[in-house]
Design an enzyme around this catalytic site. Sequence first.
Site, PDB file in Angstrom:
ATOM      1  N   TRP A 179     -36.167  -3.366  -4.100  1.00 27.17           N
ATOM      2  CA  TRP A 179     -34.946  -2.523  -4.236  1.00 27.17           C
ATOM      3  C   TRP A 179     -34.212  -3.063  -2.977  1.00 27.17           C
ATOM      4  CZ3 TRP A 179     -33.498   0.826  -0.522  1.00 27.17           C
ATOM      5  CH2 TRP A 179     -32.137   1.300  -0.471  1.00 27.17           C
ATOM      6  N   GLU A 220     -35.482  -2.897  -8.977  1.00 26.04           N
ATOM      7  CA  GLU A 220     -34.876  -1.635  -9.200  1.00 26.04           C
ATOM      8  C   GLU A 220     -33.433  -1.553  -8.986  1.00 26.04           C
ATOM      9  OE1 GLU A 220     -36.607   1.141  -6.262  1.00 26.04           O
ATOM     10  OE2 GLU A 220     -35.457   2.842  -7.010  1.00 26.04           O
ATOM     11  N   LYS A 222     -29.369   0.246  -8.686  1.00 19.86           N
ATOM     12  CA  LYS A 222     -28.779   1.513  -8.324  1.00 19.86           C
ATOM     13  C   LYS A 222     -27.342   1.503  -8.345  1.00 19.86           C
ATOM     14  CE  LYS A 222     -29.134   4.159  -3.858  1.00 19.86           C
ATOM     15  NZ  LYS A 222     -29.981   4.401  -2.594  1.00 19.86           N
ATOM     16  N   ASP A 253     -35.072   4.393 -11.716  1.00 30.50           N
ATOM     17  CA  ASP A 253     -35.296   5.364 -10.710  1.00 30.50           C
ATOM     18  C   ASP A 253     -34.283   6.427 -11.417  1.00 30.50           C
ATOM     19  OD1 ASP A 253     -34.411   7.305  -8.581  1.00 30.50           O
ATOM     20  OD2 ASP A 253     -35.550   5.852  -7.287  1.00 30.50           O
ATOM     21  N   HIS A 256     -30.778   6.827  -9.838  1.00 30.01           N
ATOM     22  CA  HIS A 256     -29.853   5.796  -9.609  1.00 30.01           C
ATOM     23  C   HIS A 256     -28.772   5.473 -10.831  1.00 30.01           C
ATOM     24  CE1 HIS A 256     -32.680   3.656  -6.710  1.00 30.01           C
ATOM     25  NE2 HIS A 256     -32.334   5.018  -6.136  1.00 30.01           N
ATOM     26  N   HIS A 280     -39.128   5.206 -10.914  1.00 31.89           N
ATOM     27  CA  HIS A 280     -39.201   5.934  -9.698  1.00 31.89           C
ATOM     28  C   HIS A 280     -38.856   7.358 -10.161  1.00 31.89           C
ATOM     29  CE1 HIS A 280     -39.199   2.972  -6.023  1.00 31.89           C
ATOM     30  NE2 HIS A 280     -40.193   3.167  -6.879  1.00 31.89           N
ATOM     31  N   ASP A 288     -28.042  11.254  -5.508  1.00 29.94           N
ATOM     32  CA  ASP A 288     -29.321  10.651  -5.314  1.00 29.94           C
ATOM     33  C   ASP A 288     -30.013  11.055  -4.166  1.00 29.94           C
ATOM     34  OD1 ASP A 288     -31.468   8.876  -5.848  1.00 29.94           O
ATOM     35  OD2 ASP A 288     -30.710   7.275  -4.468  1.00 29.94           O
ATOM     36  N   ASP A 290     -32.707  12.534  -3.710  1.00 30.59           N
ATOM     37  CA  ASP A 290     -34.342  12.497  -3.746  1.00 30.59           C
ATOM     38  C   ASP A 290     -35.236  13.886  -3.424  1.00 30.59           C
ATOM     39  OD1 ASP A 290     -35.035   9.802  -4.412  1.00 30.59           O
ATOM     40  OD2 ASP A 290     -33.464   9.258  -2.604  1.00 30.59           O
ATOM     41  N   ASP A 320     -40.635   9.008  -6.164  1.00 30.11           N
ATOM     42  CA  ASP A 320     -39.689   8.611  -5.167  1.00 30.11           C
ATOM     43  C   ASP A 320     -38.903   9.587  -4.707  1.00 30.11           C
ATOM     44  OD1 ASP A 320     -38.460   7.125  -3.216  1.00 30.11           O
ATOM     45  OD2 ASP A 320     -37.168   6.018  -4.804  1.00 30.11           O
TER      46      ASP A 320
HETATM   47  C1  RNT Z   1     -33.472   3.713  -2.827  1.00 25.51           C
HETATM   48  C2  RNT Z   1     -34.498   3.532  -3.644  1.00 25.51           C
HETATM   49  C3  RNT Z   1     -35.886   3.014  -3.160  1.00 25.51           C
HETATM   50  C4  RNT Z   1     -36.305   3.592  -1.816  1.00 25.51           C
HETATM   51  C5  RNT Z   1     -37.763   3.687  -1.761  1.00 25.51           C
HETATM   52  C6  RNT Z   1     -38.039   4.056  -0.260  1.00 25.51           C
HETATM   53  O1  RNT Z   1     -32.455   4.657  -3.297  1.00 25.51           O
HETATM   54  O2  RNT Z   1     -34.831   4.615  -4.590  1.00 25.51           O
HETATM   55  O3  RNT Z   1     -36.945   3.050  -4.394  1.00 25.51           O
HETATM   56  O4  RNT Z   1     -36.108   5.171  -2.285  1.00 25.51           O
HETATM   57  O5  RNT Z   1     -38.264   2.344  -1.955  1.00 25.51           O
HETATM   58 ZN    ZN Z   2     -36.525   4.357  -6.012  1.00 25.56          ZN
END
Ligand code: RNT
Ligand code: ZN
Length: 413
Positions: A179, A220, A222, A253, A256, A280, A288, A290, A320
Amino acid sequence: MNNYEQAKKKYEKYGVDVEKALRTLRDIPISIHCWQGDDIQGFLNKGPLSGGIQVTGNYPGKARDPFELQQDLEEVFKYIPGKKRINLHAIYAITDEMVDRDTLKPAHFEKWVSFAKKNSLGIDFNPTFFSHPLSEKGFTLSSNDEEVRKFWVRHAKACREIAAHFGKELKSPSLHNIWIPDGYKDTPADRLGPRLRLKKSLDEIYEVKYDKEYIIDAVESKVFGIGVESYTVGSSEFYLNYAARNNIFPLLDNGHYHPTEMVSDKLSSMLAFFPKVALHVTRPVRWDSDHVVLFEDEIKEIAKEIVRADATSRVLIGLDYFDASINRLAAWIIGTQSMQKALLFALLEPNTLLSEYQNTQNYTALIATNEEVKLLPFGEIWDEYCRREKVLTGLDWLEEINKYEQEVLRKRD
Ligand code: RNT
Ligand code: ZN
């Protein structure tokens, strides 16, 4: 009849094999992300977190060194049932050597290999393209500065070698996930240029071939990051095309995508084309953000898609999220257990019956049964699973974590 047996009977009425569900759940590995333990600080990076991601909160007691992070992880493992893996980032190398990211070697991760062996874990791995002076201009693998681009290509190559080493040592393939934070705050004049450079970098990175037994390569995508709102080089379309054409795997993810796009709905499309798909799992709140993963609708829906497609070994589940506003160990436990609860909930779905309703256009029975199933005594089955796995049930783990906070975490600050 005890509570579990009574609950089991209720599920059996709908044709669900509860014992089989428990056996399946035990073998689904969840990759636990090390970065929840120290707010993605790592040990190589001395500066602040960058790359458009952000951890908020200042709860006391974050792990400050490898010893503390491993100590916290081992504490957390006690309260999480089932099969576990750990997910590391390159900045978590354990070494006294002055090493930059492009010269990292498997030797810098030997302490993680012994930790994994001791705790029977597989290791997944991520190159770290953020929190570094050479990523501060916002571009890494897509940089138009050839020196910078090459540095990050070398980093990813070094990381694939390390991942393959993990796979070989631990006899379990390591998911190597790329990523990058690259993108523009405002509308760019050239969208294609950076993407072509990223493509070239990836070609260079994947030139080196490793045994599939050791490494699984994923990319990955985004949609945006903080300060990178208008354009992301590694977008969904970019990586899906790249992965499909180069026999690597997409990593989705669920933070994303645009807010109404659901990863649960994307999974079956991915599984129709890719032998493996990585996830993720996170919880985006309005963006986003998290947040800690909870036992909520979209997580349940993702789990259902995995189970219905009989893809528990094809979908690689990693977590994640990063929350520094609550006890970090509790965040790990709640998030991991929530994913496992979602999987169990999905495994307990009367799928044969529901599919039959769908296939016979009996949509009334489908919606009614789906609603009824929500009220089945799921908690009793989850508790039985925890008992069999010899982990505490209910909130008993919280007492232990509070004790740990007093005895260990509070002494760190
Ligand atoms: C960032 C991505 C990525 C990170 C990690 C730390 O938006 O989701 O995967 O969160 O690799
Ligand atoms: Zn991620």
